[in-house]
Structure formats: C-alpha cells, structure tokens
Design an enzyme around this catalytic site. Structure first.
Site, short mmCIF file in Angstrom:
data_model
loop_
_atom_site.label_atom_id
_atom_site.label_comp_id
_atom_site.label_asym_id
_atom_site.label_seq_id
_atom_site.Cartn_x
_atom_site.Cartn_y
_atom_site.Cartn_z
N LYS A 1 12.55 -0.05 -8.34
CA LYS A 1 11.85 1.18 -8.72
C LYS A 1 11.09 1.75 -7.52
O LYS A 1 11.02 2.97 -7.33
CB LYS A 1 10.90 0.92 -9.88
CG LYS A 1 10.21 2.16 -10.40
CD LYS A 1 9.34 1.86 -11.61
CE LYS A 1 8.67 3.12 -12.14
NZ LYS A 1 7.83 2.85 -13.34
N ARG B 1 3.09 -8.53 2.42
CA ARG B 1 1.84 -9.28 2.38
C ARG B 1 2.17 -10.76 2.25
O ARG B 1 2.77 -11.18 1.26
CB ARG B 1 0.95 -8.83 1.22
CG ARG B 1 -0.35 -9.64 1.16
CD ARG B 1 -1.41 -9.01 0.29
NE ARG B 1 -1.15 -9.17 -1.13
CZ ARG B 1 -2.09 -9.05 -2.07
NH1 ARG B 1 -3.35 -8.75 -1.74
NH2 ARG B 1 -1.77 -9.18 -3.35
N GLU C 1 -11.85 -9.80 2.54
CA GLU C 1 -12.01 -10.15 1.14
C GLU C 1 -13.21 -11.03 0.85
O GLU C 1 -13.37 -11.50 -0.28
CB GLU C 1 -10.74 -10.86 0.65
CG GLU C 1 -9.45 -10.13 1.01
CD GLU C 1 -8.21 -10.73 0.37
OE1 GLU C 1 -8.37 -11.49 -0.61
OE2 GLU C 1 -7.10 -10.43 0.83
N HIS D 1 0.01 0.91 -8.98
CA HIS D 1 0.96 1.49 -9.94
C HIS D 1 1.42 2.85 -9.41
O HIS D 1 0.62 3.61 -8.84
CB HIS D 1 0.28 1.65 -11.30
CG HIS D 1 1.25 1.91 -12.42
ND1 HIS D 1 1.80 3.15 -12.66
CD2 HIS D 1 1.76 1.07 -13.36
CE1 HIS D 1 2.62 3.08 -13.69
NE2 HIS D 1 2.62 1.83 -14.14
N ASP E 1 -19.35 23.94 17.24
CA ASP E 1 -19.51 23.40 18.59
C ASP E 1 -18.55 22.23 18.76
O ASP E 1 -17.62 22.06 17.96
CB ASP E 1 -20.96 22.99 18.84
CG ASP E 1 -21.48 22.02 17.78
OD1 ASP E 1 -20.67 21.57 16.94
OD2 ASP E 1 -22.69 21.70 17.80
#
Length: 376
Positions: free
Chosen positions: A84, A136, A202, A308, A355
């Site tokens: 998908k 990953r 993490e 998702h 600027d």
C-alpha cells in the site's frame, strides 16, 4: 606503513554491539579501522582537514538537502502495508524493523524488507520517484539484531537512509557511520554511496548528549573523518521519551515536551541538520494533528513523523509554506535584492521592514516551496 590507532568512541560502541553477539559469530566483521583504504588511512593518521574535505566532497551529502515533510513508518513484517505504501506520496517511507515488528517476526521482516529493496532496484518505480526509501533498524543495544539489520540492508543500492533508534551517545552515530562506510565503499578509491543517518532521540540521556551527537556527523567538532557526513537529521521520538522521563502526556505535548522539542530543533539547526517532529498517535484526529503540525512548524521543525497514510495530506500542507507567506517571500527577495544593489540596507514590503534577517527567512521559504513543488 602508517600505524592505525583505534578510535576510542568507536571501539566502545562497537563492543556495545559485539559483546552481545554469539561467540564466534561474524568473525569477518571488523571495525573499518582494521581495513581502510590508503586514502582513509592518511586522513585518519594525519587528521588532515584537506583530506577530510576531499572525502566529504566525494559524498556531496550536505550539498543536496532531501525534502522530509513526512516520514511514514510502515511495519517491515506486513507485506500488505508495504504494498500500500508504494502508492503513497510520502516524502520518506520508513520500512520499520524495530518497534513495529514483534520479536518472533524479526527475521521474516528483515527478509521482506530486503526483498522490497531489491524489487525497487530491479524496477526503479516501486515507490514514487521523489520518495526517499529508509529502513529503521533495531537499536544498537539489541546487539545481534542491529548488526544483522545493517548487514542485510546496507548492500541494497536502493536504500537511501538508515533510521537509528534510541541514540544516546555520539559513538552510536560513529559506529553506524563506519558500518555504512565499510559495507558500501565503491570500487574507486574514496568513493561511497550517499546513505544518510536519521538519529532518533528517545531518552533523557540522548537529549543531554544532543550537541555531541550532532557533532559526530557534522564535522563541527573538529576535522571531519572519512566515514562522517552521514548524519542528516535528528528525530524526536516523543513516546519513548515520555516513558523514560515518566511524563504525563497531554494533547499536542504543549507543556511537558516543549523543552525537549525546542532543544532538538535548536541543536539540529546549529549543526546543519533537519529536525523531524514527533508522531501524532491519535491518527484519526486530523484536527489535533493540524494543530500539532502548526505548532511544530512554528518551532522550526522541518517535518513530522506519520504512522498512517491519512495523516500525510495534513502534514504536507502544514509543513509547506502558505500561499500568503510564499507571495510575501517573493516580494521580499525581489525588493531587498533591488534595494541592496543601490547601496541601501533595508526596504519596506507591505508595511514590513525587510532587512538581512527577513531576507534570509524569505530565501528559506522559497527553498521549502521549491521542495514542495510549489514553485519552479
């Protein structure tokens, strides 16, 4: 012949992995400090900035920023979801071998991910032309799992980035960088593939060591070694971070995650890295997702993780410049460049003084708009 002295931080990280391996496994795998090309040896032994710069130019990674408004994670063990994902317009697809895969499915997932990468190599069009293909791996603390992941996916030429979870020390980046360098070196001396590292922060320890972690791949901490320049982005993994600190999670993390998110963006931008914001776990709540995306963009994040496909349109729309900002940026650049050409230091656009800092902001807006396909 020059003597190669072990790099302490690499050896520590190497043994962090190898100490967990079965005795005698993968004896052929050695740190690249024991098997370098002559070009690498010279750069290592002398610490030559010129030699390091030559190697960096061979990669060219810092010269071409990859658009990463969205990083969509797909479980590496789920063939249906991978299929998908091939029709989605995510900026980056992350084939997940870590948290998205049960322990008893790790080997199956690894085989499926490698098959997917091989299919991309053969067809060239499995994923979208502009989609970055990432994997990953399992965290380095898992030892054998992480090493097997790297050995399996790095030979695949369609692989573009490695997402490394649970990064806590600069030696973690160092280790993965050297693995990439050793396993993807080209036939030509000093050549190598352009594989980037996306480091996931993490834990409290990872956040405390953030500056050193960013320096590990940026070269800002000293001469750039030949295996460096792979680190390309820092990712904030909010759920693991909350668990580590025992934080009470609130909608959009407005207070409890403000410090960590701000710190990650600041360090990332200081060292020329992208900053990728946290996952919005309530994926059906697109209204809250939009608010969290807007908050992240206002804080300076480059993009956001997704879990998702339904989240992608909202993320892409929010992390691209608005039409109002784009038009204003175009005017700023045009007027400022015309004004400074005549010797003036600022101009006025729509009642706003423009600027050098505003001009710099406008240039970045135009760059993001180009990456999003909004301008030529």
């Amino acid at each position: 012949t020059m003597k190669i002295l072990p790099n302490t931080t690499f050896v520590q990280s190497y043994h962090r992995v190898c100490s967990l391996l079965l005795a005698g496994r993968n004896r052929a795998l050695r740190p690249p400090l024991f098997a370098r090309s002559q070009h690498q040896q010279v750069a290592f032994s002398t610490g030559s900035t010129a030699a390091a710069a030559t190697t960096t130019n061979l990669l060219g990674g810092r010269q071409s920023e990859r658009p990463r408004r969205s990083l969509l994670s797909v479980p590496g063990s789920d063939a249906r979801k991978i299929q998908k994902a091939t029709g989605l317009k995510a900026d980056a697809i992350v084939l997940d071998l870590e948290d998205g895969v049960p322990l008893d499915r790790k080997e199956d997932a690894r085989r499926l991910v490698v098959d997917t990468l091989r299919q991309q190599e053969e067809t060239g069009n499995l994923f979208g032309e502009t989609t970055e293909i990432c994997v990953r791996i399992n965290g380095l603390e898992t030892g054998k799992l992480a090493l097997d992941d790297l050995q399996a996916v790095l030979p695949c030429t369609s692989l573009q980035s490695i997402v490394v979870p649970k990064i806590e020390h600069p030696s973690d980046v160092d280790f993965v960088s050297r693995m990439i360098s050793m396993m993807t070196a080209g036939s030509e001396q000093g050549s190598r593939r352009d594989i980037r590292i996306l480091a996931a922060i993490e834990s409290a320890k990872g956040l405390l060591n953030l500056k050193e972690i960013a320096q590990a791949g940026s070269g800002n901490g000293g001469p750039l070694p030949p295996y460096a320049a792979y680190l390309d982005a820092l990712i904030f993994a909010s759920e693991d971070y909350c668990a580590d600190l025992e934080l009470i999670r609130t909608p959009n993390g407005a207070t409890e995650l403000l410090y960590a998110r701000s710190q990650l963006v600041t360090v990332a931008k200081a060292y020329g890295l992208q900053a990728i914001d946290m996952v919005h776990i309530d994926f059906r709540n697109l209204e809250d997702l939009e608010k969290e995306c807007q908050q992240g963009r206002e804080m300076g994040f480059t993009g956001k993780q997704a879990i998702h496909p339904v989240q992608l349109d909202t993320i892409h729309a929010t992390f691209a410049p608005s039409l109002k900002d784009l038009e204003f940026a175009k005017k700023c650049v045009q007027e400022y460049e015309s004004t400074t050409f005549t010797g003036k230091g600022a101009c006025v656009v729509d009642g706003i003084v423009v600027d050098a800092p505003v001009y710099k902001w406008a240039i970045k807006i135009l760059k993001r708009a180009k990456q999003a396909g909004m301008v030529e």
